[in-house]
Design a protein around this motif. Structure first.
Motif, PDB file in Angstrom:
ATOM      1  N   THR A 189       0.804  -1.198   0.000  1.00  0.00           N
ATOM      2  CA  THR A 189       0.000   0.000   0.000  1.00  0.00           C
ATOM      3  C   THR A 189       0.851   1.268   0.000  1.00  0.00           C
ATOM      4  O   THR A 189       1.943   1.291   0.586  1.00  0.00           O
ATOM      5  CB  THR A 189      -0.949   0.035   1.215  1.00  0.00           C
ATOM      6  OG1 THR A 189      -1.662   1.274   1.218  1.00  0.00           O
ATOM      7  CG2 THR A 189      -0.186  -0.086   2.523  1.00  0.00           C
ATOM      8  N   PHE A 210     -12.276   4.305  -3.185  1.00  0.00           N
ATOM      9  CA  PHE A 210     -10.994   4.992  -3.150  1.00  0.00           C
ATOM     10  C   PHE A 210     -10.321   4.857  -4.515  1.00  0.00           C
ATOM     11  O   PHE A 210     -10.062   3.763  -4.984  1.00  0.00           O
ATOM     12  CB  PHE A 210     -10.133   4.388  -2.033  1.00  0.00           C
ATOM     13  CG  PHE A 210      -8.742   4.947  -1.935  1.00  0.00           C
ATOM     14  CD1 PHE A 210      -8.440   6.237  -2.332  1.00  0.00           C
ATOM     15  CD2 PHE A 210      -7.715   4.170  -1.418  1.00  0.00           C
ATOM     16  CE1 PHE A 210      -7.156   6.747  -2.235  1.00  0.00           C
ATOM     17  CE2 PHE A 210      -6.426   4.661  -1.305  1.00  0.00           C
ATOM     18  CZ  PHE A 210      -6.145   5.950  -1.717  1.00  0.00           C
ATOM     19  N   GLY A 211     -10.038   5.983  -5.158  1.00  0.00           N
ATOM     20  CA  GLY A 211      -9.304   5.966  -6.421  1.00  0.00           C
ATOM     21  C   GLY A 211     -10.201   5.867  -7.636  1.00  0.00           C
ATOM     22  O   GLY A 211     -11.424   5.993  -7.563  1.00  0.00           O
ATOM     23  N   GLY A 243     -10.139  10.459  -2.998  1.00  0.00           N
ATOM     24  CA  GLY A 243      -9.090  10.373  -4.016  1.00  0.00           C
ATOM     25  C   GLY A 243      -9.571  10.880  -5.359  1.00  0.00           C
ATOM     26  O   GLY A 243     -10.619  11.514  -5.484  1.00  0.00           O
ATOM     27  N   ASN A 245     -11.304  10.024  -8.345  1.00  0.00           N
ATOM     28  CA  ASN A 245     -12.207   8.979  -8.841  1.00  0.00           C
ATOM     29  C   ASN A 245     -12.458   9.053 -10.337  1.00  0.00           C
ATOM     30  O   ASN A 245     -12.989   8.107 -10.920  1.00  0.00           O
ATOM     31  CB  ASN A 245     -13.548   9.059  -8.105  1.00  0.00           C
ATOM     32  CG  ASN A 245     -13.409   8.998  -6.597  1.00  0.00           C
ATOM     33  OD1 ASN A 245     -13.799   9.929  -5.905  1.00  0.00           O
ATOM     34  ND2 ASN A 245     -12.835   7.936  -6.078  1.00  0.00           N
ATOM     35  N   THR A 286     -14.213  -1.656  -5.076  1.00  0.00           N
ATOM     36  CA  THR A 286     -13.308  -1.425  -6.192  1.00  0.00           C
ATOM     37  C   THR A 286     -14.014  -1.766  -7.495  1.00  0.00           C
ATOM     38  O   THR A 286     -14.843  -2.681  -7.548  1.00  0.00           O
ATOM     39  CB  THR A 286     -12.024  -2.269  -6.069  1.00  0.00           C
ATOM     40  OG1 THR A 286     -11.172  -1.995  -7.192  1.00  0.00           O
ATOM     41  CG2 THR A 286     -12.329  -3.763  -6.053  1.00  0.00           C
ATOM     42  N   SER A 296      -3.530  -3.002  -8.136  1.00  0.00           N
ATOM     43  CA  SER A 296      -4.277  -1.845  -7.658  1.00  0.00           C
ATOM     44  C   SER A 296      -3.762  -1.380  -6.304  1.00  0.00           C
ATOM     45  O   SER A 296      -3.928  -2.068  -5.287  1.00  0.00           O
ATOM     46  CB  SER A 296      -5.772  -2.184  -7.555  1.00  0.00           C
ATOM     47  OG  SER A 296      -6.469  -1.129  -6.914  1.00  0.00           O
ATOM     48  N   THR A 298      -4.973   1.043  -4.582  1.00  0.00           N
ATOM     49  CA  THR A 298      -6.098   1.341  -3.692  1.00  0.00           C
ATOM     50  C   THR A 298      -6.641   0.074  -3.048  1.00  0.00           C
ATOM     51  O   THR A 298      -7.039   0.077  -1.884  1.00  0.00           O
ATOM     52  CB  THR A 298      -7.210   2.084  -4.451  1.00  0.00           C
ATOM     53  OG1 THR A 298      -7.625   1.301  -5.575  1.00  0.00           O
ATOM     54  CG2 THR A 298      -6.728   3.434  -4.936  1.00  0.00           C
TER      55      THR A 298
END
Length: 367
Positions: A189, A210-211, A243, A245, A286, A296, A298
């Motif tokens: 991470t 997230f992301g 984050g 997105n 996710t 990934s 995230t």
């Protein structure tokens, strides 16, 4: 051991590969190695910078950042001067095609790198390979991917790396089809765990996205089913976005609002805030395809923080590839199975995965 890492960008918090490399470099410094980093074409600066950066616990790393707008001649001169100063045993290229050229076609990169005055060994870490490898893809993406694959083949021929790394079994398989053996280096991470934060305490469901969000997901079915589940179990439900997105966030927020699910859009946040939010959430979501979850950052952040993860991704398969990564903390959402997805309990927080990845990275270099 002396190592120089080459990335595209090294602006803290704005480039996943740069943040990954900084954390790895910091750990290697703590293990006694001499490590520095180069930003090959940094889009966040207008002039070259030779200075220091620190990781999350203050370990100092020497850094050269070269802006994207300089000429090839100037870039090569500055990197050669850096290499002459550092005298590395290894130069490690952190490769993402779209990081070195906006269309993912970095023509000339292999030649520029191969002409550097580096007398040691090369290592290449493939964070991404090429587009268009999935089934039923359009001819545009298939041809695009073929061009990217040819550039990768040329890169490997010119650099002749002694070690190749990647973080997904799928990419290992693809590289083997190109004729190259690669080492599997697990991802860790980029969001260090902030100690002392409370885990989820709310009685309802706090889902966190997230992301980047991929297009083509079943978000409408998911939001409708989430609202029904919350009503049937007399619970509240909220979806928090954090984050970068991307544009798809608008469709996700719209789907949630249509079904009466409150949302929060926190946008870019420092790692400390992200860690706190991940520890307070009940589930992570996710949209990364299942076969690519290993790459990934995230997902790795959610996993390190003990979050059960729901994969809400468009079906994505690769012709001829049969293996699947195992993920006991992850469930794939399909219409009608949300209750099954939400029943996955929280796992343990695992803050020290970098402690094992960094020594293994060195071990693979020693061979």
């Amino acid at each position: 051991m002396k190592i120089v890492f080459i990335c595209s960008n090294l602006e803290p918090g704005y480039d996943g590969v740069g943040d990954y490399t900084r954390r790895l470099a910091g750990q290697l410094v703590r293990l006694g190695h001499h490590v520095s980093m180069v930003a090959w074409m940094d889009t966040h600066i207008n002039e070259s910078r030779n200075g220091l950066q620190t990781d999350e616990i203050g370990t100092v790393i020497q850094v050269l950042r070269i802006p994207a707008g300089v000429s090839k001649r100037v870039r090569s001169k500055q990197v050669n001067e850096w290499i002459a100063l550092q005298k590395p045993d290894w130069v490690s290229l952190q490769y993402v095609p779209f990081a070195y050229q906006r269309k993912g076609l970095p023509v000339g990169l292999a030649s520029q790198l191969s002409r550097l005055n580096h007398k040691g060994s090369w290592e290449v870490m493939f964070h991404e390979l090429w587009v268009g490898m999935e089934k039923n893809v359009s001819w545009k993406f298939r041809l695009w991917g073929m061009a990217q694959r040819m550039l990768i083949k040329n890169l490997l021929i010119k650099l002749a790396p002694r070690v190749i790394h990647t973080q997904t079994r799928l990419y290992q398989w693809q590289l083997s089809r190109l004729g190259y053996q690669s080492e599997y280096l697990p991802l860790f991470t980029n969001v260090p765990i902030v100690p002392g934060k409370k885990k989820a305490t709310r009685k309802g469901l706090e889902l966190i996205v997230f992301g980047g969000i991929h297009a083509g997901t079943a978000i409408l079915d998911f939001a409708q089913e989430l609202a029904q589940y919350a009503s049937q179990h007399s619970q509240t439900a909220q979806v928090t976005f954090i984050g970068n997105n991307g544009q798809e966030i608008d469709n996700w927020i719209k789907a949630c609002v249509q079904n009466g699910i409150p949302t929060r859009n926190l946008g870019f946040q420092p790692p400390q805030v992200i860690s706190q939010m991940l520890q307070q959430a009940t589930h992570g979501i996710t949209s990364t395809p299942y076969l690519l979850l290993e790459k990934s950052g995230t997902v790795m952040a959610m996993r390190a923080h003990g979050l059960p993860i729901i994969c809400l991704a468009n079906p994505w398969q690769v012709q001829g590839y049969k293996e699947h990564p195992s993920a006991t903390d992850l469930r794939i959402y399909e219409k009608g199975n949300l209750s099954f997805c939400l029943n996955e309990p929280r796992g343990p927080i695992t803050p020290n995965e970098l402690d094992s990845v960094a020594p293994y990275f060195i071990h693979t270099l020693y061979g």
